[in-house]
Write an enzyme that holds these catalytic residues in place. Structure first.
Site, PDB file in Angstrom:
ATOM      1  N   HIS A 107       0.834  -1.206   0.000  1.00 48.55           N
ATOM      2  CA  HIS A 107       0.000   0.000   0.000  1.00 48.55           C
ATOM      3  C   HIS A 107       0.874   1.265   0.000  1.00 48.55           C
ATOM      4  CE1 HIS A 107      -2.757   3.151   1.211  1.00 48.55           C
ATOM      5  NE2 HIS A 107      -2.047   3.345   2.316  1.00 48.55           N
ATOM      6  N   ASP A 110       8.311  21.164 -26.271  1.00 49.53           N
ATOM      7  CA  ASP A 110       8.245  19.833 -25.652  1.00 49.53           C
ATOM      8  C   ASP A 110       9.262  19.816 -24.519  1.00 49.53           C
ATOM      9  OD1 ASP A 110       8.247  16.915 -25.174  1.00 49.53           O
ATOM     10  OD2 ASP A 110       7.157  16.834 -27.072  1.00 49.53           O
ATOM     11  N   TRP A 113       7.032  -0.066   4.169  1.00 51.43           N
ATOM     12  CA  TRP A 113       7.576   0.618   2.993  1.00 51.43           C
ATOM     13  C   TRP A 113       8.994   1.134   3.262  1.00 51.43           C
ATOM     14  CZ3 TRP A 113       9.023   5.735   1.738  1.00 51.43           C
ATOM     15  CH2 TRP A 113       8.848   6.674   2.761  1.00 51.43           C
ATOM     16  N   SER A 173      13.834   5.809 -13.206  1.00 48.24           N
ATOM     17  CA  SER A 173      12.829   6.591 -13.925  1.00 48.24           C
ATOM     18  C   SER A 173      12.768   8.024 -13.384  1.00 48.24           C
ATOM     19  CB  SER A 173      11.475   5.902 -13.785  1.00 48.24           C
ATOM     20  OG  SER A 173      10.433   6.815 -13.963  1.00 48.24           O
ATOM     21  N   SER A 174      12.782   8.131 -12.055  1.00 47.73           N
ATOM     22  CA  SER A 174      12.682   9.462 -11.438  1.00 47.73           C
ATOM     23  C   SER A 174      13.915  10.310 -11.730  1.00 47.73           C
ATOM     24  CB  SER A 174      12.537   9.340  -9.925  1.00 47.73           C
ATOM     25  OG  SER A 174      11.310   8.777  -9.615  1.00 47.73           O
ATOM     26  N   HIS A 228      13.174  11.841   3.701  1.00 46.32           N
ATOM     27  CA  HIS A 228      12.554  13.125   4.009  1.00 46.32           C
ATOM     28  C   HIS A 228      12.392  14.001   2.771  1.00 46.32           C
ATOM     29  CE1 HIS A 228      10.680  16.215   6.246  1.00 46.32           C
ATOM     30  NE2 HIS A 228      11.380  17.023   5.488  1.00 46.32           N
ATOM     31  N   GLU A 241      11.968  12.963  -0.046  1.00 44.71           N
ATOM     32  CA  GLU A 241      10.900  12.295  -0.787  1.00 44.71           C
ATOM     33  C   GLU A 241       9.517  12.816  -0.376  1.00 44.71           C
ATOM     34  OE1 GLU A 241      10.661  10.251  -3.282  1.00 44.71           O
ATOM     35  OE2 GLU A 241       8.525   9.784  -3.092  1.00 44.71           O
ATOM     36  N   TYR A 290       8.786  15.716   0.548  1.00 43.88           N
ATOM     37  CA  TYR A 290       8.595  17.018  -0.104  1.00 43.88           C
ATOM     38  C   TYR A 290       8.486  16.885  -1.608  1.00 43.88           C
ATOM     39  CZ  TYR A 290       8.718  19.305   4.248  1.00 43.88           C
ATOM     40  OH  TYR A 290       8.360  19.701   5.492  1.00 43.88           O
ATOM     41  N   SER A 314      -1.176  26.864  -5.848  1.00 45.11           N
ATOM     42  CA  SER A 314      -0.939  28.279  -6.163  1.00 45.11           C
ATOM     43  C   SER A 314      -1.636  28.684  -7.451  1.00 45.11           C
ATOM     44  CB  SER A 314       0.561  28.550  -6.288  1.00 45.11           C
ATOM     45  OG  SER A 314       1.204  28.349  -5.057  1.00 45.11           O
ATOM     46  N   HIS A 331      14.978  13.176  12.084  1.00 50.50           N
ATOM     47  CA  HIS A 331      13.766  13.274  12.917  1.00 50.50           C
ATOM     48  C   HIS A 331      12.902  12.019  12.784  1.00 50.50           C
ATOM     49  CE1 HIS A 331      11.780  15.683   9.413  1.00 50.50           C
ATOM     50  NE2 HIS A 331      11.495  14.428   9.271  1.00 50.50           N
ATOM     51  N   HIS A 332      13.255  11.151  11.838  1.00 51.30           N
ATOM     52  CA  HIS A 332      12.583   9.850  11.768  1.00 51.30           C
ATOM     53  C   HIS A 332      13.274   8.832  12.660  1.00 51.30           C
ATOM     54  CE1 HIS A 332      10.023  11.018   8.364  1.00 51.30           C
ATOM     55  NE2 HIS A 332      11.052  11.764   8.010  1.00 51.30           N
ATOM     56  N   THR A 366       6.981  26.886   5.437  1.00 51.00           N
ATOM     57  CA  THR A 366       5.658  26.295   5.238  1.00 51.00           C
ATOM     58  C   THR A 366       4.578  27.300   5.622  1.00 51.00           C
ATOM     59  OG1 THR A 366       6.675  24.193   5.865  1.00 51.00           O
ATOM     60  CG2 THR A 366       4.287  24.237   5.702  1.00 51.00           C
ATOM     61  N   LYS A 418       3.967  29.942   3.013  1.00 48.79           N
ATOM     62  CA  LYS A 418       3.118  29.504   1.904  1.00 48.79           C
ATOM     63  C   LYS A 418       1.641  29.594   2.284  1.00 48.79           C
ATOM     64  CE  LYS A 418       4.264  27.200  -1.301  1.00 48.79           C
ATOM     65  NZ  LYS A 418       4.990  27.887  -2.348  1.00 48.79           N
ATOM     66  N   ARG A 427       1.788   1.590  15.367  1.00 46.88           N
ATOM     67  CA  ARG A 427       1.397   1.390  13.974  1.00 46.88           C
ATOM     68  C   ARG A 427       1.859   0.004  13.520  1.00 46.88           C
ATOM     69  NH1 ARG A 427       5.822   5.061  10.621  1.00 46.88           N
ATOM     70  NH2 ARG A 427       4.694   4.283   8.803  1.00 46.88           N
TER      71      ARG A 427
END
Ligand code: HEM
Ligand SMILES: [Cu+2]
Ligand SMILES: [Cu+2]
Lengths: 531, 271
Positions: A80, A110, A145, A174-175, A258, A260, A262, A273, A307-308, A333, A336, A455
């Site tokens: 998931h 293009d 994950w 790919s990314s 992290h 990722e 963002y 926006s 922080h993880h 943040t 924004k 969790r």
């Protein structure tokens, strides 16, 4: 000189048809469309799994996913998470909207490397096949994950985890290729007059995202490779028995992980926006502040990863540093959020479906943001880490933040991409179902986490049953909303009214609205000039 | 500075609990989760008390932020909908405003940072410990060692058919960790296989058990009682089934327990 002259003559109206149009595609719009369809499939796949999770957890003692002593449950939560991140949010926001609208918004014909673009997309197909294999081969990959070793190395010896890791390698490649393409396109292919300080904020969001991908994904690739060789070739990078360190993996993973998160939200920031400015009929408030807030979020995002890892036993001074660095992210943040509200202030607001999603985004993202601030405090995080509070936090920013960004963008650009209108009232109903549904799922998870529910557990003590039941009801509701959404899209294609070039009025000022809906196969063959 | 902030929010805590129990008679805090519980379990250690109060501070600040944004959105939607405001203004800058909404969050964060650091150091720096317990994670049970008392036993979850009436499914174990009250207990944790995490919510304790590594944390329980926790790092199929139970007793009773353990013949699974 001679070259330029011949180039004009040799100009070919290349418009392949049939399977060649898609499989060999070098057209940014076609590739974008394929990404969106691919992402829709990933979303469906991931949503079905999430529904299974919530059905398993609807009551204590659930047995739906109890197979293999609950290995099936672990496989489902793993798949998931990976599906939603790598095969839904990223393909749709970056590959889909990015491909479609970055070239259009900057007046480019293009992407800079059309063939590379083709490869970026097609790499995802084997990647998804491998991920699917990782669910069904042997007893499946049940690592979460985040696939921390030793559980993902010695803990799960079968081939499934290898399939999962290679799948991520391909998605990562790919990314990276896509990121190179976006960076080159945005830096080199802007129409004359389209200076960096004039490009729409969606393009800024994509640019920062591309840099994050370019710098973060190779680190993930390194970690995956080390894990693969630990698993298959006897290395011991993460094996304490051979002098390795399981925590090294976590550092590498979160150095990618992290940024990722963002990567998944910056394109959504961009969409929001555009949408807010359009439906407020006002230019974005504090454009430069908005652009550089994203840049600074991107930069700071690289120095907060631990922080993880507040609970893994790092030195207390390290934890103090990561607490401080993480708190700082809240400042850009906040900029924004306030700038979006200021954009609406004084505007002439209408609430078509994209705008509803944008307003919903703001409030839900703020809730996810403040719980992020709670978790940023290393001390408090000890009480909440690996509980449902974290699950609530990241679903508020993702399954409401990124998801609402996707829906806002989809309803906003659907007329442009397809030439058809979706009736507003239909989209609005979808908004309300989704808005209520996701809150019913995820708000109670804050309570569960505070009360101490860990969790990633397939069953829970009876005391947690109340809020779990509510969350499961919310999941059913949201899933019903998703089916209704599929119907809306079908309706739009089949019976939708024909869309004008610009269905949203004077607020829609970016270049894509100057083109017909849908735009011709090749656009901006003569460069537009921006004054 | 931190302490003063916290004192002031003691009031908030009481208020939160009162409000909460108004709506949910069952939500009073305890050392185990209660049905429909919405907030932390009752703190049992000074660290958790500090954490609890600091979290209440955060909750007020963050609740305020959410409320502020929600209010602004409602005002904007009410005042500037197209039916009430035909023509949009063209304002797109206001340097003062932008400075304000950058500077105020910075101040708020600084205000948060002080108690936050205090909590962090309080948790992390073990005061002179009077008892050491080693918690070793295994797939899927805990092994406990009292090195100075030469005690060692395994702690397995009780299956449903082993439970006595009134016990909690998935939370009870055969052998509890015994600790004396009002004693600085140092916990050393590690693992023999994959990652686990030793956690007791009421203590404000959670430390990952990492193979090849000795991690340390500590607690000092104030009141006698039984405190429940669960493994908090995904460790495989029975991750949800390796709970942690700590029973705090008076130092006298603890000494009796130690004596009884020592005279009992030592078996692998203890007892
Ligand atoms: C105000 C900004 C934010 C702050 C301060 C923040 C802080 C944190 C912290 C400290 C954690 C670790 C919690 C733990 O595992 O104990 C966390 C987890 C997470 N955050 Fe955020 N966050 C913020 C915004 C975001 C955004 C924008 C996203 C994505 C769109 C995001 C996605 C996640 C995810 C996916 C996790 C959990 C990863 C996992 O363990 O599986 N966060 N966040
Ligand atoms: Cu993070
Ligand atoms: Cu575990």
């Amino acid at each position: 000189m001679a070259y330029a002259a011949t180039a004009d003559h040799v100009h070919i109206e290349d418009h392949p048809t049939g399977w060649r149009r898609w499989v060999l595609s070098t057209n940014h719009k076609d590739i974008g469309t394929m990404y969106i369809l691919f992402g829709a499939f990933g979303a469906l796949f991931g949503s079905v799994l999430s529904l299974l999770i919530r059905l398993q957890l609807a009551h204590p003692g659930g047995t739906l996913l109890a197979g293999g002593e609950f290995q099936i449950y672990n496989v489902v939560i793993t798949a998931h998470g990976l599906l939603m991140i790598f095969f839904f949010v990223m393909p749709v926001l970056i590959g889909g909207f990015g491909n479609w609208f970055v070239p259009l918004m900057i007046g480019a014909p293009d992407m800079a490397f059309p063939r590379l673009n083709n490869i970026s997309f097609w790499l995802l197909i084997p990647s998804l096949i491998l991920l699917t294999l990782s669910i069904v081969v042997g007893s499946g990959a049940g690592t979460g994950w985040t696939f921390y070793p030793p559980l993902s190395s010695v803990g799960q010896p079968g081939a499934a985890v290898d399939f999962m890791l290679v799948s991520l390698h391909l998605a990562g490649a790919s990314s990276i290729l896509g990121a190179i393409n976006f960076i080159t396109t945005i830096f080199n292919m802007r129409a004359p007059g389209m200076t960096m300080h004039k490009v729409p904020l969606f393009v800024w969001g994509m640019l920062v995202t591309a840099f994050l991908l370019l710098l973060a994904v190779p680190v993930l690739a390194g970690a995956i490779t080390m894990l693969l060789t630990d698993r298959g070739f006897g290395t011991t990078f993460f094996e304490p028995g051979g002098g390795g360190d399981p925590l090294l993996f976590q550092h590498l993973f979160w150095f990618f992980g992290h940024p990722e998160v963002y990567i998944m939200i910056l394109p959504a920031f961009g969409v929001i926006s555009q949408v807010i400015s359009t439906f407020a009929r006002k230019p974005v408030f504090g454009y430069l502040g908005m652009a550089y807030a994203m840049v600074s979020i991107g930069v700071i995002g690289f120095v907060v990863w631990a922080h993880h890892m507040f609970a893994v036993g790092l030195d207390v001074n390290v934890n103090a540093y990561f607490t401080a660095a993480t708190l700082i992210i809240a400042v850009p943040t906040g900029i924004k959020i306030f700038s979006w509200i200021a954009t609406m202030w004084g505007g002439s607001l209408t609430f078509e479906t994209p705008m509803l999603y944008a307003v919903g985004f703001i409030i839900l993202f703020v809730i996810g943001g403040v719980t992020g601030v709670t978790l940023a405090n290393g001390g408090v995080d000890i009480s909440l880490h690996d509980t449902y509070f974290v699950v609530a936090h990241f679903h508020y920013v993702l399954s409401m933040g990124a998801l609402f960004g996707i829906f806002a963008g989809f309803y906003y650009w659907f007329p442009k991409m397809t030439g058809k209108m979706i009736p507003n009232w239909m989209g609005n109903i979808h908004f309300w179902i989704t808005f209520i549904g996701v809150n019913v799922i995820f708000f109670p998870m804050h309570f569960l986490g505070l009360a101490g529910m860990p969790r990633r557990i397939p069953d829970y003590p009876e005391a947690f049953s109340g809020w779990n039941y509510i969350a499961s009801i919310g999941a059913l509701m949201t899933f019903a909303g998703a089916i209704y959404f599929a119907f809306i899209v079908f309706y739009g294609f089949k019976w939708g009214k024909k869309a004008p070039a610009n269905p949203w009025g004077e607020g829609a000022t970016t270049l894509e609205w100057t083109l017909s809906s849908p735009p011709p196969f090749h656009t901006f063959e003569t460069q537009p000039h921006i004054s | 500075m931190g302490d003063k902030i916290i004192k002031r929010h003691q009031m908030g805590k009481t208020l939160a609990i009162t409000l909460c129990s108004l709506f949910f008679p069952t939500c009073a805090t305890a050392a185990f989760p209660k049905p429909w519980q919405m907030y932390y379990q009752e703190p049992a250690t000074p660290v958790m008390e500090y954490l609890y109060d600091f979290h209440a501070t955060l909750l007020w600040i963050e609740g305020g932020i959410v409320l502020l944004v929600a209010t602004l959105l409602i005002v904007v939607i009410a005042r500037f909908r197209a039916s009430r405001n035909k023509t949009a203004s063209k304002t797109s800058h206001n340097t003062l405003l932008e400075i304000i909404w950058t500077a105020i969050p910075v101040l708020v964060l600084v205000f948060i940072a002080f108690p936050s650091f205090k909590l962090l150091y309080m948790m992390d720096v073990t005061p002179k410990s009077e008892l050491t317990i080693k918690a070793i994670g295994n797939q899927w049970y805990w092994t406990y060692e009292y090195p100075d008392q030469e005690i060692r036993f395994d702690s397995n979850m009780l299956a449903e058919n082993q439970m006595k009436p009134g016990q909690f499914r998935l939370l009870e174990v055969d052998n509890r960790v015994m600790v004396p009250t009002n004693t600085n207990v140092r916990v050393i944790t590690t693992s023999t296989d994959v990652l686990h995490s030793w956690a007791v919510p009421a203590f404000g304790v959670k430390r990952d058990s990492v193979p090849g590594r000795l991690n340390e944390t500590w607690f000092n329980v104030k009141k006698e009682g039984v405190y429940y926790g669960q493994c908090s790092e995904l460790c495989g199929v029975k991750h949800g089934f390796m709970p942690i139970v700590v029973e705090a007793v008076s130092p006298e009773k603890f000494n009796e327990w130690v004596a009884s353990k020592k005279s009992a013949p030592r078996t692998h699974s203890g007892g």
